[in-house]
Scaffold this motif. Structure first.
Motif, PDB file in Angstrom:
ATOM      1  N   THR A   1       0.829  -1.213   0.000  1.00 44.57           N
ATOM      2  CA  THR A   1       0.000   0.000   0.000  1.00 44.57           C
ATOM      3  C   THR A   1       0.862   1.261   0.000  1.00 44.57           C
ATOM      4  OG1 THR A   1      -1.757  -1.166   1.201  1.00 44.57           O
ATOM      5  CG2 THR A   1      -1.791   1.250   1.250  1.00 44.57           C
ATOM      6  N   LEU A   2       1.883   1.285   0.861  1.00 45.66           N
ATOM      7  CA  LEU A   2       2.761   2.455   0.963  1.00 45.66           C
ATOM      8  C   LEU A   2       3.520   2.686  -0.339  1.00 45.66           C
ATOM      9  CD1 LEU A   2       4.247   4.692   2.483  1.00 45.66           C
ATOM     10  CD2 LEU A   2       5.777   2.928   3.424  1.00 45.66           C
TER      11      LEU A   2
ATOM     12  N   ASP B   1      -0.892 -17.174  -3.910  1.00 51.95           N
ATOM     13  CA  ASP B   1      -2.280 -16.698  -3.974  1.00 51.95           C
ATOM     14  C   ASP B   1      -2.415 -15.361  -3.259  1.00 51.95           C
ATOM     15  OD1 ASP B   1      -3.456 -18.768  -5.455  1.00 51.95           O
ATOM     16  OD2 ASP B   1      -3.802 -20.007  -3.679  1.00 51.95           O
ATOM     17  N   PHE B   2      -1.764 -15.248  -2.103  1.00 49.60           N
ATOM     18  CA  PHE B   2      -1.748 -13.992  -1.350  1.00 49.60           C
ATOM     19  C   PHE B   2      -1.106 -12.873  -2.169  1.00 49.60           C
ATOM     20  CE2 PHE B   2       1.378 -11.567   1.256  1.00 49.60           C
ATOM     21  CZ  PHE B   2       0.507 -10.681   1.875  1.00 49.60           C
TER      22      PHE B   2
ATOM     23  N   ASP C   1      -1.635  -7.865  -6.142  1.00 45.86           N
ATOM     24  CA  ASP C   1      -1.344  -7.285  -7.459  1.00 45.86           C
ATOM     25  C   ASP C   1      -0.021  -6.512  -7.441  1.00 45.86           C
ATOM     26  OD1 ASP C   1      -1.728  -6.739 -10.144  1.00 45.86           O
ATOM     27  OD2 ASP C   1      -2.839  -4.887  -9.757  1.00 45.86           O
ATOM     28  N   VAL C   2       1.038  -7.214  -7.030  1.00 44.40           N
ATOM     29  CA  VAL C   2       2.372  -6.607  -6.991  1.00 44.40           C
ATOM     30  C   VAL C   2       2.901  -6.462  -8.412  1.00 44.40           C
ATOM     31  CG1 VAL C   2       2.828  -7.544  -4.704  1.00 44.40           C
ATOM     32  CG2 VAL C   2       3.562  -8.821  -6.746  1.00 44.40           C
ATOM     33  N   ASP C   3       4.059  -5.806  -8.534  1.00 47.22           N
ATOM     34  CA  ASP C   3       4.610  -5.522  -9.856  1.00 47.22           C
ATOM     35  C   ASP C   3       5.536  -6.611 -10.370  1.00 47.22           C
ATOM     36  OD1 ASP C   3       3.611  -2.644 -10.226  1.00 47.22           O
ATOM     37  OD2 ASP C   3       4.586  -2.563  -8.258  1.00 47.22           O
TER      38      ASP C   3
ATOM     39  N   ASN D   1       3.155 -13.716 -15.794  1.00 42.58           N
ATOM     40  CA  ASN D   1       3.624 -12.453 -16.381  1.00 42.58           C
ATOM     41  C   ASN D   1       4.241 -11.512 -15.344  1.00 42.58           C
ATOM     42  OD1 ASN D   1       1.000 -12.081 -15.211  1.00 42.58           O
ATOM     43  ND2 ASN D   1       0.781 -10.170 -16.348  1.00 42.58           N
ATOM     44  N   LYS D   2       4.178 -11.876 -14.060  1.00 43.81           N
ATOM     45  CA  LYS D   2       4.807 -11.083 -12.998  1.00 43.81           C
ATOM     46  C   LYS D   2       6.216 -11.597 -12.669  1.00 43.81           C
ATOM     47  CE  LYS D   2       0.918  -8.817 -11.734  1.00 43.81           C
ATOM     48  NZ  LYS D   2       0.765  -7.352 -11.687  1.00 43.81           N
TER      49      LYS D   2
END
Length: 291
Positions: free
Chosen positions: A49-50, A79-80, A85-87, A107-108
């Motif tokens: 979030t930060l 799954d976590f 939705d990290v980069d 794709n990540k």
């Protein structure tokens, strides 16, 4: 070229961001090797979030050597990570790739197998697997790095600064040594102030044992101040790893690289500040294993 960095906790992220960090490498020690700090799942959520609020990127380090006993917990962790939705997700074991593919997040992925990405066909092969990028081996020369990075088909990254791991065994070697000598060993587990010295060499090598086994590093930390502007024309991500250091060191080093990338300061002068316990690694010399 973006700069990726290894924060020592949530409290250091904003300062590193203001000093020019673009990507933050974060992990949990159940799934990541050689982390500077193990973030709990709650801390990872807060960091995500930060970092996004700062308009920066977050990569999750999941570079463990996977055993059958890890598969269920690894699936839960991925799954976590998917929900966050990290980069990016840094991995080295193909089990991570397979699970990520099964849940639709290949794709990540950034393939970082330590010593294996050493030729220009690696990016071609992995681009066909649909992953995000790969990290070039840290034991090859600058000329080889530039050749591999020249025609990029996916994101190319490199550890450009920091202590380089040169040995990893799943065996608890420190524990075994003290058991052999019949001495107590608990205080030496997860202790990052230890060094091993060979009888025939003068160097002392940082060593520690954790839940993933035993890790030994080169005696000197890598620095690439003279090379960073050349690398800027070829790489997508330049990694600064702060293992065995602290937040103050990270910020100082980050600012020095950003100065050079902004054509401020002199690379020779900055490099001299790190003399003694830093060198150019394998950028100008092939390893004894490369014939």
């Amino acid at each position: 070229m973006k700069i990726a960095i290894t924060p020592f906790g949530l409290e250091g992220i904003e300062e590193l961001s203001s000093n020019g960090a673009d990507i933050f490498l974060i992990g949990n020690n159940s799934f990541g090797n050689r982390l500077v700090h193990s973030f709990s799942t709650t801390e990872i959520t807060d960091a995500n979030t930060l970092i996004k609020s700062l308009k920066k990127e977050i990569y999750i380090v999941a570079n463990l050597i996977v055993h059958n006993s890890n598969l269920n917990s690894l699936k839960e962790f991925l799954d976590f990570v998917k929900d966050l939705d990290v980069d990016g997700i840094i991995f080295g074991d193909l089990a991570v790739y397979q699970i990520a593919k099964n849940i639709g997040i290949e794709n990540k992925l950034i393939y970082s197998p330590e010593t294996l990405n050493t030729n220009y066909y690696d990016p071609i092969f992995w681009s066909r697997q649909g992953i995000k990028g790969l990290t070039i081996s840290k034991e090859i020369t600058l000329d080889d790095i530039l050749q591999i990075s020249k025609d990029k088909l996916l994101e190319i990254s490199l550890i450009g600064h920091g202590h380089l791991n040169m040995f990893h065994s799943r065996r608890p070697l420190i524990e075994n040594y003290f058991k052999y000598t019949k001495k107590e060993y608990e205080e030496y587990i997860d202790n990052r102030n230890l060094k091993v010295i060979e009888e025939i060499r003068n160097e002392s090598y940082p060593i520690f044992q954790d839940n993933h086994g035993t890790h030994i590093f080169r005696d000197k930390s890598l620095e690439s101040f003279r090379e960073v502007n050349t690398l800027n024309d070829y790489l997508d991500v330049f990694i600064i790893d702060g293992i065995f250091k602290d937040n103050k060191y990270l910020n100082k080093t980050l600012k020095n690289y950003k100065k050079l990338l902004n054509n401020i300061g002199n690379a020779d002068d900055i490099s001299k500040l790190y003399e003694g316990d830093h060198d150019s690694g394998f950028l100008y010399k092939k390893t004894v294993y490369d014939k």
